[in-house]
Write a protein that holds these residues in place. Structure first.
Motif, PDB file in Angstrom:
ATOM      1  N   GLU A 131       0.788  -1.315   0.151  1.00 32.47           N
ATOM      2  CA  GLU A 131      -0.077  -0.003   0.022  1.00 32.47           C
ATOM      3  C   GLU A 131       0.693   1.441  -0.107  1.00 32.47           C
ATOM      4  O   GLU A 131       0.686   2.167  -0.665  1.00 32.47           O
ATOM      5  CB  GLU A 131      -0.836   0.162   1.125  1.00 32.47           C
ATOM      6  CG  GLU A 131      -1.584   1.317   1.776  1.00 32.47           C
ATOM      7  CD  GLU A 131      -2.646   1.666   0.822  1.00 32.47           C
ATOM      8  OE1 GLU A 131      -3.066   2.870   0.723  1.00 32.47           O
ATOM      9  OE2 GLU A 131      -3.257   0.770   0.127  1.00 32.47           O
ATOM     10  N   ASP A 132       2.012   1.292   0.814  1.00 31.25           N
ATOM     11  CA  ASP A 132       2.875   2.503   0.950  1.00 31.25           C
ATOM     12  C   ASP A 132       3.433   2.671  -0.397  1.00 31.25           C
ATOM     13  O   ASP A 132       3.924   3.650  -0.694  1.00 31.25           O
ATOM     14  CB  ASP A 132       3.783   2.189   2.045  1.00 31.25           C
ATOM     15  CG  ASP A 132       3.022   1.940   3.465  1.00 31.25           C
ATOM     16  OD1 ASP A 132       1.856   2.465   3.632  1.00 31.25           O
ATOM     17  OD2 ASP A 132       3.501   1.732   4.328  1.00 31.25           O
ATOM     18  N   MET A 133       4.073   1.514  -1.064  1.00 31.85           N
ATOM     19  CA  MET A 133       4.977   1.650  -2.280  1.00 31.85           C
ATOM     20  C   MET A 133       3.932   2.473  -3.235  1.00 31.85           C
ATOM     21  O   MET A 133       4.135   3.109  -4.086  1.00 31.85           O
ATOM     22  CB  MET A 133       5.380   0.287  -2.729  1.00 31.85           C
ATOM     23  CG  MET A 133       6.620   0.014  -1.800  1.00 31.85           C
ATOM     24  SD  MET A 133       6.871  -1.716  -2.155  1.00 31.85           S
ATOM     25  CE  MET A 133       7.668  -1.487  -3.909  1.00 31.85           C
ATOM     26  N   ALA A 134       2.532   1.917  -3.355  1.00 32.54           N
ATOM     27  CA  ALA A 134       1.617   2.327  -4.508  1.00 32.54           C
ATOM     28  C   ALA A 134       1.154   4.045  -4.035  1.00 32.54           C
ATOM     29  O   ALA A 134       1.328   4.682  -4.806  1.00 32.54           O
ATOM     30  CB  ALA A 134       0.370   1.501  -4.295  1.00 32.54           C
ATOM     31  N   ALA A 135       1.212   4.208  -2.661  1.00 31.57           N
ATOM     32  CA  ALA A 135       0.939   5.631  -2.481  1.00 31.57           C
ATOM     33  C   ALA A 135       2.043   6.491  -2.883  1.00 31.57           C
ATOM     34  O   ALA A 135       1.804   7.539  -3.392  1.00 31.57           O
ATOM     35  CB  ALA A 135       0.475   5.757  -1.011  1.00 31.57           C
ATOM     36  N   GLU A 136       3.188   6.039  -2.751  1.00 33.64           N
ATOM     37  CA  GLU A 136       4.378   6.901  -3.065  1.00 33.64           C
ATOM     38  C   GLU A 136       4.345   7.075  -4.736  1.00 33.64           C
ATOM     39  O   GLU A 136       4.454   8.110  -5.195  1.00 33.64           O
ATOM     40  CB  GLU A 136       5.774   6.116  -2.632  1.00 33.64           C
ATOM     41  CG  GLU A 136       5.826   6.431  -1.248  1.00 33.64           C
ATOM     42  CD  GLU A 136       5.792   7.674  -0.405  1.00 33.64           C
ATOM     43  OE1 GLU A 136       6.351   8.715  -1.022  1.00 33.64           O
ATOM     44  OE2 GLU A 136       5.038   7.934   0.719  1.00 33.64           O
ATOM     45  N   GLN A 137       4.160   6.037  -5.257  1.00 39.41           N
ATOM     46  CA  GLN A 137       3.997   6.233  -6.908  1.00 39.41           C
ATOM     47  C   GLN A 137       2.785   7.032  -7.378  1.00 39.41           C
ATOM     48  O   GLN A 137       3.124   8.085  -8.119  1.00 39.41           O
ATOM     49  CB  GLN A 137       3.858   4.847  -7.423  1.00 39.41           C
ATOM     50  CG  GLN A 137       5.214   3.895  -7.319  1.00 39.41           C
ATOM     51  CD  GLN A 137       6.432   4.860  -8.011  1.00 39.41           C
ATOM     52  OE1 GLN A 137       6.209   5.209  -9.186  1.00 39.41           O
ATOM     53  NE2 GLN A 137       7.440   4.800  -7.283  1.00 39.41           N
ATOM     54  N   LYS A 138       1.740   6.799  -6.719  1.00 39.36           N
ATOM     55  CA  LYS A 138       0.381   7.851  -6.987  1.00 39.36           C
ATOM     56  C   LYS A 138       0.862   9.305  -6.493  1.00 39.36           C
ATOM     57  O   LYS A 138       0.586  10.410  -7.236  1.00 39.36           O
ATOM     58  CB  LYS A 138      -0.654   7.519  -6.292  1.00 39.36           C
ATOM     59  CG  LYS A 138      -1.367   6.253  -6.587  1.00 39.36           C
ATOM     60  CD  LYS A 138      -2.437   5.762  -5.989  1.00 39.36           C
ATOM     61  CE  LYS A 138      -2.419   5.166  -4.559  1.00 39.36           C
ATOM     62  NZ  LYS A 138      -3.651   4.561  -4.131  1.00 39.36           N
ATOM     63  N   ALA A 139       1.605   9.482  -5.455  1.00 41.51           N
ATOM     64  CA  ALA A 139       1.929  11.007  -5.150  1.00 41.51           C
ATOM     65  C   ALA A 139       2.958  11.422  -6.152  1.00 41.51           C
ATOM     66  O   ALA A 139       2.971  12.502  -6.554  1.00 41.51           O
ATOM     67  CB  ALA A 139       2.603  11.070  -3.671  1.00 41.51           C
ATOM     68  N   ARG A 140       3.772  10.494  -6.625  1.00 46.11           N
ATOM     69  CA  ARG A 140       4.937  11.131  -7.643  1.00 46.11           C
ATOM     70  C   ARG A 140       4.086  11.464  -8.718  1.00 46.11           C
ATOM     71  O   ARG A 140       4.511  12.441  -9.352  1.00 46.11           O
ATOM     72  CB  ARG A 140       5.740   9.863  -7.948  1.00 46.11           C
ATOM     73  CG  ARG A 140       7.077  10.367  -9.089  1.00 46.11           C
ATOM     74  CD  ARG A 140       7.645   9.039  -9.687  1.00 46.11           C
ATOM     75  NE  ARG A 140       6.754   7.997 -10.101  1.00 46.11           N
ATOM     76  CZ  ARG A 140       6.047   8.052 -11.165  1.00 46.11           C
ATOM     77  NH1 ARG A 140       5.866   9.240 -12.028  1.00 46.11           N
ATOM     78  NH2 ARG A 140       5.147   7.032 -11.494  1.00 46.11           N
ATOM     79  N   THR A 141       3.116  10.657  -9.459  1.00 49.04           N
ATOM     80  CA  THR A 141       2.357  10.820 -10.365  1.00 49.04           C
ATOM     81  C   THR A 141       1.605  12.316 -10.368  1.00 49.04           C
ATOM     82  O   THR A 141       1.651  13.060 -11.160  1.00 49.04           O
ATOM     83  CB  THR A 141       1.329   9.651 -10.830  1.00 49.04           C
ATOM     84  OG1 THR A 141       2.121   8.566 -11.034  1.00 49.04           O
ATOM     85  CG2 THR A 141       0.587  10.030 -12.135  1.00 49.04           C
ATOM     86  N   THR A 142       1.232  12.396  -9.115  1.00 48.23           N
ATOM     87  CA  THR A 142       0.344  13.588  -8.975  1.00 48.23           C
ATOM     88  C   THR A 142       1.311  15.000  -9.066  1.00 48.23           C
ATOM     89  O   THR A 142       1.018  15.812  -9.622  1.00 48.23           O
ATOM     90  CB  THR A 142      -0.207  13.715  -7.487  1.00 48.23           C
ATOM     91  OG1 THR A 142      -1.220  12.482  -7.450  1.00 48.23           O
ATOM     92  CG2 THR A 142      -1.101  14.970  -7.343  1.00 48.23           C
ATOM     93  N   TYR A 143       2.552  14.923  -8.529  1.00 46.61           N
ATOM     94  CA  TYR A 143       3.657  15.715  -8.667  1.00 46.61           C
ATOM     95  C   TYR A 143       3.946  15.914 -10.193  1.00 46.61           C
ATOM     96  O   TYR A 143       4.047  17.164 -10.651  1.00 46.61           O
ATOM     97  CB  TYR A 143       4.992  15.378  -7.773  1.00 46.61           C
ATOM     98  CG  TYR A 143       4.572  15.632  -6.382  1.00 46.61           C
ATOM     99  CD1 TYR A 143       3.998  17.096  -5.967  1.00 46.61           C
ATOM    100  CD2 TYR A 143       4.859  14.904  -5.399  1.00 46.61           C
ATOM    101  CE1 TYR A 143       3.857  17.524  -4.760  1.00 46.61           C
ATOM    102  CE2 TYR A 143       4.644  15.241  -3.830  1.00 46.61           C
ATOM    103  CZ  TYR A 143       4.092  16.620  -3.651  1.00 46.61           C
ATOM    104  OH  TYR A 143       3.881  16.862  -2.291  1.00 46.61           O
ATOM    105  N   ASP A 144       4.117  14.864 -10.841  1.00 44.96           N
ATOM    106  CA  ASP A 144       4.326  14.958 -12.350  1.00 44.96           C
ATOM    107  C   ASP A 144       3.401  15.582 -13.034  1.00 44.96           C
ATOM    108  O   ASP A 144       3.627  16.721 -13.632  1.00 44.96           O
ATOM    109  CB  ASP A 144       4.384  13.450 -13.045  1.00 44.96           C
ATOM    110  CG  ASP A 144       5.602  12.928 -12.718  1.00 44.96           C
ATOM    111  OD1 ASP A 144       6.745  13.552 -12.230  1.00 44.96           O
ATOM    112  OD2 ASP A 144       5.918  11.534 -12.794  1.00 44.96           O
ATOM    113  N   ASN A 145       2.032  15.443 -12.480  1.00 43.77           N
ATOM    114  CA  ASN A 145       1.055  16.186 -13.389  1.00 43.77           C
ATOM    115  C   ASN A 145       0.786  17.742 -12.916  1.00 43.77           C
ATOM    116  O   ASN A 145       0.725  18.401 -13.984  1.00 43.77           O
ATOM    117  CB  ASN A 145      -0.446  15.705 -12.789  1.00 43.77           C
ATOM    118  CG  ASN A 145      -0.564  14.082 -13.334  1.00 43.77           C
ATOM    119  OD1 ASN A 145      -0.117  13.831 -14.268  1.00 43.77           O
ATOM    120  ND2 ASN A 145      -1.379  13.439 -12.682  1.00 43.77           N
TER     121      ASN A 145
END
Length: 191
Positions: A131-145
Motif C-alpha cells: 500500500e505504501d509503495m503504491a501510495a508513493e507512486q501515486k503521489a509521484r504521479t500527482t507531482y508529475d501532473n
C-alpha cells in the motif's frame, strides 16, 4: 521524541500570488494522494508492524511527510496571500474563499474534502508496505501532473524536491519489504 527545527525541508519563496495554481497544489495537502494522508498512513501503520526496523522506517517517513505537508501549506499560503478580490474572482477561487477565506484547508484539487478514507492501515506487514509503495507512486504521479501544469520556477523547484522524496520513500518501503517481510512465515496467525 524528535526535535523540530523551524525551517522548511526545502525553501519556498514564491514572489507572485496565483490562486489558480494554489487550487492545483492543494491536492497535495488533502487530496487522495497527498501528504496529509501519507503521514497518517505511515504513523498509523507503525503500531502493528512486527519488525522494529520497519516500524522505524514508517516513523521516519511519516514524520517527513509532516514536513512535506508544511511545505505544501507554505506554497499555498504564498500563492494566496495578498490576493485582491478581483484576482480571487477571476481565478475561480471564490468557492474556496467563501468557506475558508485564504486559510489552508485539506481538500483535493476537485474540491473534495480530506477524510480518513484517503489512507489505509491494514495491520498486515506485507499488505501495508505494498500500500505504501503504491501510495508513493501515486503521489509521484500527482507531482508529475502538477509539473506539467505549473511553469513558475518558484513553485516548481519545491515540487521537484517533493517528487524526488516520493521516489526515495518508494525505494525505502521496497527495501523494507524485501529485507524484513520475507521473514513473514515467522509471524503467527490465529485462524
Amino acid at each position: 521524541m524528535w526535535s523540530y527545527e523551524k525551517r522548511l525541508q526545502f525553501p519556498v519563496n514564491i514572489k507572485e500570488p496565483n490562486a489558480t495554481i494554489a487550487q492545483v497544489i492543494l491536492t497535495q495537502y488533502g487530496g487522495p494522494d497527498g501528504e496529509l494522508g501519507a503521514s497518517m498512513r505511515y504513523l498509523s501503520q507503525r503500531y502493528s508492524m512486527p519488525y522494529n526496523e520497519v516500524a522505524a522506517v514508517l516513523t521516519d517517513i511519516g514524520t517527513e511527510e509532516l514536513a512535506h505537508l508544511e511545505m505544501i501549506s507554505t506554497i499555498v499560503h504564498q500563492l494566496t496571500r495578498n490576493l485582491s478580490m478581483e484576482e480571487i474572482e477571476e481565478s475561480g477561487f471564490v468557492n474556496y474563499y467563501v468557506d475558508h477565506t485564504v486559510g489552508i484547508w485539506p481538500m483535493a484539487a476537485g474540491g473534495i474534502p480530506f477524510n480518513s478514507c484517503e489512507f489505509q492501515s491494514k495491520g498486515d506487514a506485507i499488505t501495508d508496505l505494498f500500500e505504501d509503495m503504491a501510495a508513493e507512486q501515486k503521489a509521484r504521479t500527482t507531482y508529475d501532473n502538477i509539473l506539467r501544469l505549473v511553469h513558475d520556477s518558484d513553485v516548481c523547484e519545491p515540487i521537484k524536491f517533493l517528487r524526488a522524496r516520493e521516489i526515495v520513500h518508494f525505494q525505502r518501503f521496497g527495501e523494507a519489504n524485501r529485507e524484513h517481510c520475507s521473514k513473514s512465515e515467522h509471524i503467527k496467525y490465529n485462524y
